[in-house]
Design an enzyme around this catalytic site. Structure first.
Site, PDB file in Angstrom:
ATOM      1  NE  ARG A 136      -3.966   0.573   1.747  1.00 36.42           N
ATOM      2  CZ  ARG A 136      -5.206   0.609   2.237  1.00 36.42           C
ATOM      3  NH1 ARG A 136      -5.453   1.291   3.336  1.00 36.42           N
ATOM      4  NH2 ARG A 136      -6.181  -0.041   1.640  1.00 36.42           N
ATOM      5  CG  HIS A 168      -8.298   0.130  -3.157  1.00 33.58           C
ATOM      6  ND1 HIS A 168      -7.540  -0.985  -2.838  1.00 33.58           N
ATOM      7  CD2 HIS A 168      -8.947   0.468  -2.000  1.00 33.58           C
ATOM      8  CE1 HIS A 168      -7.733  -1.291  -1.565  1.00 33.58           C
ATOM      9  NE2 HIS A 168      -8.572  -0.429  -1.037  1.00 33.58           N
ATOM     10  CD  GLN A 210     -12.829  -1.697  -1.457  1.00 33.75           C
ATOM     11  OE1 GLN A 210     -12.084  -1.621  -0.496  1.00 33.75           O
ATOM     12  NE2 GLN A 210     -14.065  -2.171  -1.361  1.00 33.75           N
ATOM     13  CG  ASP A 258     -13.510   6.308  -1.470  1.00 33.90           C
ATOM     14  OD1 ASP A 258     -13.537   6.151  -0.233  1.00 33.90           O
ATOM     15  OD2 ASP A 258     -12.443   6.269  -2.125  1.00 33.90           O
ATOM     16  CB  CYS A 264     -14.158   1.198  -0.630  1.00 32.33           C
ATOM     17  SG  CYS A 264     -13.617   2.906  -0.429  1.00 32.33           S
ATOM     18  NE  ARG A 289     -10.693  -5.306  -0.097  1.00 32.33           N
ATOM     19  CZ  ARG A 289      -9.830  -4.370   0.317  1.00 32.33           C
ATOM     20  NH1 ARG A 289     -10.282  -3.295   0.927  1.00 32.33           N
ATOM     21  NH2 ARG A 289      -8.529  -4.487   0.093  1.00 32.33           N
TER      22      ARG A 289
END
Ligand code: CP
Ligand code: NVA
Length: 310
Positions: free
Chosen positions: A104, A131, A134, A227, A267, A295
């Site tokens: 990340r 992402h 995700q 988001d 998310c 996830r």
């Protein structure tokens, strides 16, 4: 080195996206049935986090354990990277110990640099552009809640044209789902990735639109997605962004313009009262916690595929 595969962009699984969703479904069913599934016995995943994480960290770590392997949480402050060791040297060294690296990062270039120099698969756990993990979980969640006919569905994204939005545009284009993103002027998705999504959409029959009107975007939508307005690393712009995005809140009034059976996704983490209201995120149309659970199942599919060759 030949065979190693990385997941830096969701484009890296363009030809395998549907296969990954099917694998996630099979793995989830086995997990729910209590059937052990351990294709990664004896394997290790290094997880390198430059930014905070709840879902990505825990789902990768628990996923590795459930698949029979092991994950190590590494923070750059504790690694020699924090004292100037290069990403390329770190990639080469970690590759001698572990079977995969999840990263990340603040910058896409750093994920690419790690992937170029690692001899084991590198999985992007979020960067400034995308992402991908995700969105693999998100598509799996849409499949579960809305059935397999992506080509008959429309997703409306409301808010910042950020990393999550970019991967959603690409993911929607790949599976043939129509997507409209409503973003304020100056906060549109990445132009290059949008162009790639549009090119793929031509092949898949999807329609990709970017507009600035949230009400128009959610009309006839089956999925309404939002988001945060301030992504990690943008904290200095908070005040400005809260003004710019004020009319892009997913609230009951906006949701009334979508289909009656539309589902709401985020998310997470959510900033309740900003991009989404309590009423909507806790309401009957919200599937955000199923989305968060997925996830784990999606991560296990990604890990089995990339580290185990399943
Ligand atoms: N959605 C997501 O990636 O959450 P975290 O930042 O908690 O990992
Ligand atoms: N766009 C958000 C997603 C967090 C999971 C961020 O980058 O902070």
């Amino acid at each position: 080195m030949g065979a190693k595969r990385d997941l830096v962009s969701i484009l890296d699984v363009k030809d395998d996206l549907v296969g990954l969703l099917e694998l996630a479904a099979r793995i989830k069913n086995r997990t729910k049935a209590g059937e052990p599934y351990e294709p990664l016995r004896g394997k290790s995943l290094a997880m390198l986090f430059e930014k905070a994480s709840t879902r990505t960290r825990v789902s990768f770590e628990v996923g590795m354990t459930q698949l029979g392997g092991h994950a190590l949480f590494l923070s750059p402050n504790d690694l020699q990277i924090g004292r100037g060791e290069t990403i390329s040297d770190t990639a080469k060294v970690l590759s001698r110990y572990v079977d995969g690296i999840m990263y990340r990062a603040f910058k896409r270039e750093n994920v690419q640099e790690l992937a170029r120099n690692a001899t084991v698969p590198v999985i992007n756990g979020l960067d400034d552009k995308e992402h991908p993990c995700q969105v693999i979980a998100d598509l799996f969640t849409i499949l579960e809640h809305k059935g397999g006919a992506f080509k008959q569905l429309k997703l409306a994204y409301v808010g910042d044209g950020n990393n999550v939005c970019n991967s959603l545009l690409l993911g929607a284009a790949i599976v043939g789902m129509a997507m409209t993103a409503a973003c304020p002027s100056g906060y549109e998705p990445d132009a290059e990735l949008l162009g790639a999504a549009r090119a793929i959409a031509k092949e898949s029959g999807s329609t990709i639109r970017v507009v600035d009107d949230p009400v128009g975007a959610v009309q006839r939508a089956d999925v309404v997605y939002t988001d945060v307005w301030v992504s990690m690393g943008q904290e200095k712009e908070q005040e400005k962004r809260e003004k710019v995005f004020r009319l892009y809140q997913v609230n009951s009034a906006l949701l009334d313009h979508a289909k009656k059976d539309a589902v709401v996704m985020h998310c997470l983490p959510a900033h309740r009262g900003l991009e989404i209201t309590d009423e909507v995120i806790d309401g009957p149309q919200s599937i955000v916690f199923d989305q968060a659970e997925n996830r784990l199942h999606a991560q296990k599919a990604i890990l089995s595929r990339f580290l185990g060759g399943v």
